[in-house]
Write an enzyme that holds these catalytic residues in place. Structure first.
Site, PDB file in Angstrom:
ATOM      1  CG  HIS A 113     -10.816   2.791  -7.793  1.00 52.21           C
ATOM      2  ND1 HIS A 113     -10.820   4.392  -7.841  1.00 52.21           N
ATOM      3  CD2 HIS A 113      -9.716   2.445  -7.459  1.00 52.21           C
ATOM      4  CE1 HIS A 113      -9.232   4.327  -6.950  1.00 52.21           C
ATOM      5  NE2 HIS A 113      -8.693   3.175  -6.967  1.00 52.21           N
ATOM      6  NE  ARG A 158      -6.857  -0.799  -6.664  1.00 54.83           N
ATOM      7  CZ  ARG A 158      -6.863  -1.070  -7.522  1.00 54.83           C
ATOM      8  NH1 ARG A 158      -6.861  -2.090  -7.947  1.00 54.83           N
ATOM      9  NH2 ARG A 158      -5.591   0.056  -8.130  1.00 54.83           N
ATOM     10  NE  ARG A 185      -4.340   0.495  -1.376  1.00 51.82           N
ATOM     11  CZ  ARG A 185      -5.311   1.318  -2.962  1.00 51.82           C
ATOM     12  NH1 ARG A 185      -4.085   1.124  -3.691  1.00 51.82           N
ATOM     13  NH2 ARG A 185      -6.178   0.687  -3.218  1.00 51.82           N
ATOM     14  CD  GLU A 219      -0.803   5.734  -4.016  1.00 50.57           C
ATOM     15  OE1 GLU A 219      -1.444   5.326  -5.229  1.00 50.57           O
ATOM     16  OE2 GLU A 219      -0.455   5.487  -2.941  1.00 50.57           O
ATOM     17  CG  ASN A 279      -4.330   3.379 -11.425  1.00 54.11           C
ATOM     18  OD1 ASN A 279      -3.068   2.989 -12.700  1.00 54.11           O
ATOM     19  ND2 ASN A 279      -4.357   2.132 -11.174  1.00 54.11           N
ATOM     20  CG  ASP A 280      -3.860   7.587  -7.035  1.00 56.37           C
ATOM     21  OD1 ASP A 280      -4.505   8.486  -7.241  1.00 56.37           O
ATOM     22  OD2 ASP A 280      -3.761   7.275  -6.295  1.00 56.37           O
ATOM     23  NE  ARG A 285      -7.007   6.764 -10.278  1.00 58.67           N
ATOM     24  CZ  ARG A 285      -6.597   5.556  -9.590  1.00 58.67           C
ATOM     25  NH1 ARG A 285      -6.045   6.216  -8.546  1.00 58.67           N
ATOM     26  NH2 ARG A 285      -7.080   4.670  -9.821  1.00 58.67           N
ATOM     27  CB  CYS A 315       0.338  -2.207  -7.127  1.00 55.52           C
ATOM     28  SG  CYS A 315       0.343  -0.695  -6.701  1.00 55.52           S
TER      29      CYS A 315
HETATM   30  C1  PEP Z   1      -2.547   3.498  -7.952  1.00 51.22           C
HETATM   31  O1  PEP Z   1      -2.705   4.495  -8.385  1.00 51.22           O
HETATM   32  O2  PEP Z   1      -1.435   3.264  -8.705  1.00 51.22           O
HETATM   33  C2  PEP Z   1      -2.512   2.901  -6.750  1.00 51.22           C
HETATM   34  C3  PEP Z   1      -2.238   1.088  -7.750  1.00 51.22           C
HETATM   35  O3  PEP Z   1      -4.152   2.683  -5.903  1.00 51.22           O
HETATM   36  P1  PEP Z   1      -5.629   3.349  -7.263  1.00 51.22           P
HETATM   37  O4  PEP Z   1      -5.730   2.465  -7.789  1.00 51.22           O
HETATM   38  O5  PEP Z   1      -6.536   2.114  -6.245  1.00 51.22           O
HETATM   39  O6  PEP Z   1      -5.644   4.294  -6.109  1.00 51.22           O
HETATM   40 MG    MG Z   2      -3.583   4.954  -5.584  1.00 47.95          MG
END
Ligand code: PEP
Ligand code: MG
Length: 537
Positions: free
Chosen positions: A188, A293, A329, A427, A450-451, A461, A498
């Protein structure tokens, strides 16, 4: 000139002075010293530096916030020069034959405990000031800077590592780039660097001697150059200026539609972490906010943000976006986003642990406060609510049940709210495989690549060692996205992305061909993605 290469997480160039970021909690080690008089001299020299810092901060505060507010720094100067305070430090150095850092920290602790026990409110409040000045002294003794407020110009921030909670609290106007030893490109902190539109490089062995030196951070190559030669400095300055020109060209796309040549419209929204990011969404002509977020509101705070505080934040964003869609979210805390006051236990596998919607459904009072704030704010704009980390239809039904209860509560209280759109993040692989059923329950999906990449490839990650194989282009991830789009549409939900992959312009054509409806990206990627969409047939 010295050059080091790390991994770039945002392609841009910055040139500036190195600022070594020191974590707030200076852990001080007790060390034995032989030459105590020399150690006292070291302390006296540090005191002179710290007093100079305070004088500069005081003068700046006088100009910017007035005499009353600046007075606290005058108090700090007086305390630092206080005979009792100085005597205690010198006494500890002499008697115990210890290092100045230890003597200062011990005196700071003793004095602040003494103030904390006093009856007088004013004196009790001084406990924090003593802690503050002793931390400042320790930082100077360690050769580190602590106070971004005293900086006159923006700097290149270097650190071992930065937690998201630290990154959000930094004064962004003062940072040209981030360089860290640890971190991964999907953390993050990396996402925040992209939101801030500044170059960031990880995997650099940051050294204390670099403090104050000129550095070039090249986000295109991952190179960090300390004390650059005049020729290299000139070349990179020109490259940086060319970059600015390119950005200017992209600005011509402002006000234009995000539409392919044959008329397919893509909704191009932005990802934000807080109210202050809205300015850059508007500057870059974002068509809405596809991911707010909300957990950053919690990360910035020392305690649970109240319903009123949250309401004000959501309302401000909704109003500033003037009727454009704002997808908030709900709390996605846990894993790398840790907040002390939640008292979350340490877990072996936090990414797969007690986090996000799992916490909200387990502690509904926290969830309800957020939903009340969101619904109240919905009356002031075009808010949608999105639930993270979903793995089952059951969870969605439970979220919707609580949302309906909160709505009924507000109605009974005569408080206005709108019938907001409800969506979920896709995700987890589980949600991919039940996306058809999930699509019947919600208005939209937003794919968190991402997740989704993390869980599909079983790659943490946060693990920088695995960055080289953490491939969001993996066919398993791309096929999951395809499946989710098809199933979402079958169930009647629109589908967006996203996660960071949404901003990858090498995939824009793939996503459009898959039938994506929306892409939500960091503000600085809005115009490059619009450019990519408009070039498609
Ligand atoms: C993701 O997981 O792709 C996402 C947008 O949420 P975050 O990166 O905040 O986990
Ligand atoms: Mg996520």
């Amino acid at each position: 000139m010295e050059q080091y290469t790390g991994k770039s997480i945002f392609k841009k160039i910055a040139i500036g002075r190195v600022y070594l970021y020191q974590k707030k909690e200076n852990s001080v080690r007790r060390e034995h010293v032989e030459d105590v008089e020399q150690e006292i001299k070291r302390f006296e020299a540090a005191k002179t530096v710290a007093l100079g810092q305070l004088e500069r901060i005081y003068q700046k505060a006088l100009k910017e916030v007035g005499e009353d507010n600046a007075a606290v720094f005058e108090v700090h100067m007086m305390m630092m020069d206080d005979e009792g305070f100085v005597d205690s430090i010198c006494h500890i150095i002499r008697e115990q034959k210890v290092n100045a850092e230890y003597a200062v920290a011990t005196t700071g602790d003793n004095f602040s405990a003494m103030f904390a026990q006093m009856d007088d409110d004013y004196m009790r409040a001084r406990a924090a000031d003593v802690k503050d000045i002793s931390e400042r002294l320790v930082s100077v003794l360690c050769g580190r800077e602590t106070d971004m407020g005293s900086l006159d110009e923006p700097v290149v921030l270097m650190a071992d590592d930065l937690a998201p909670s630290e990154t959000v609290q930094l004064d962004k106007a003062k940072i040209l780039a981030f360089v860290t030893r640890h971190g991964s490109s999907n953390s993050h902190t990396a996402i925040l660097a992209r939101t801030m539109n500044i170059p960031a490089i990880i995997g650099i062995d940051v050294q204390d001697e670099w403090k104050g030196k000129t550095v070039i951070v090249d986000g295109y190559t991952g190179n960090v150059t300390i004390d650059p030669d005049p020729e290299y400095l000139k070349t990179m300055t020109e490259k940086m200026q060319a970059d600015v020109k390119k950005q200017e060209l992209l600005k011509e796309l402002k006000g234009k539609e995000t539409v392919t040549k044959n008329g397919r419209k893509i909704h191009l929204y932005a990802n934000i972490g807080g109210v202050k990011d809205v300015a850059s969404v508007l500057q870059n002509d974002g068509e809405g906010i596809g991911l707010f977020r909300s957990e950053f509101l919690y990360l910035e705070s020392d305690d649970f943000p109240t319903e009123e505080e949250q309401f004000q934040a959501y309302k401000t964003v909704a109003e500033n976006m003037a009727g454009k869609k704002v997808i908030v979210r709900t709390l996605d805390i846990g894993a790398d986003k840790q907040v002390d006051y939640f008292g979350l236990a340490k877990e072996d596998n936090p990414a797969m642990g007690y986090r996000a919607i799992r916490i909200c459904l387990d502690q509904p009072e926290i969830f309800r406060t957020q939903l009340r704030a969101l619904l109240r704010a919905s009356a002031y704009g075009n808010i949608s609510i999105m639930f993270p980390m979903i793995i089952s239809v059951q969870e969605v039904l439970e979220c919707k049940r609580i949302l309906a209860e909160v709505k009924a509560e507000l109605k009974a209280e005569g408080i206005a709210y709108k019938d907001v759109e409800v969506g979920i993040m896709i995700e987890t692989p589980a949600s991919v495989w039940i996306s058809e059923e999930l699509g019947r329950e919600v208005d939209f999906f937003s794919i968190g690549t991402n997740d989704l990449t993390q869980y599909t490839l079983a790659i943490d990650r946060q693990n920088a060692k695995l960055d080289n194989i953490n491939d969001p282009h993996h066919p398993a991830v791309l096929r999951s996205i395809q499946t989710v789009i098809e199933n979402g549409h079958k169930g009647g939900a629109w589908v967006g992305i996203c996660g960071e992959l949404g901003a990858d312009t090498t995939l824009t054509e793939t996503f459009v061909n898959m039938g994506i409806d929306e892409l939500s990206v960091s503000p600085s990627f809005i115009l490059p993605v619009r450019d990519a969409v408009r070039k498609l047939d």
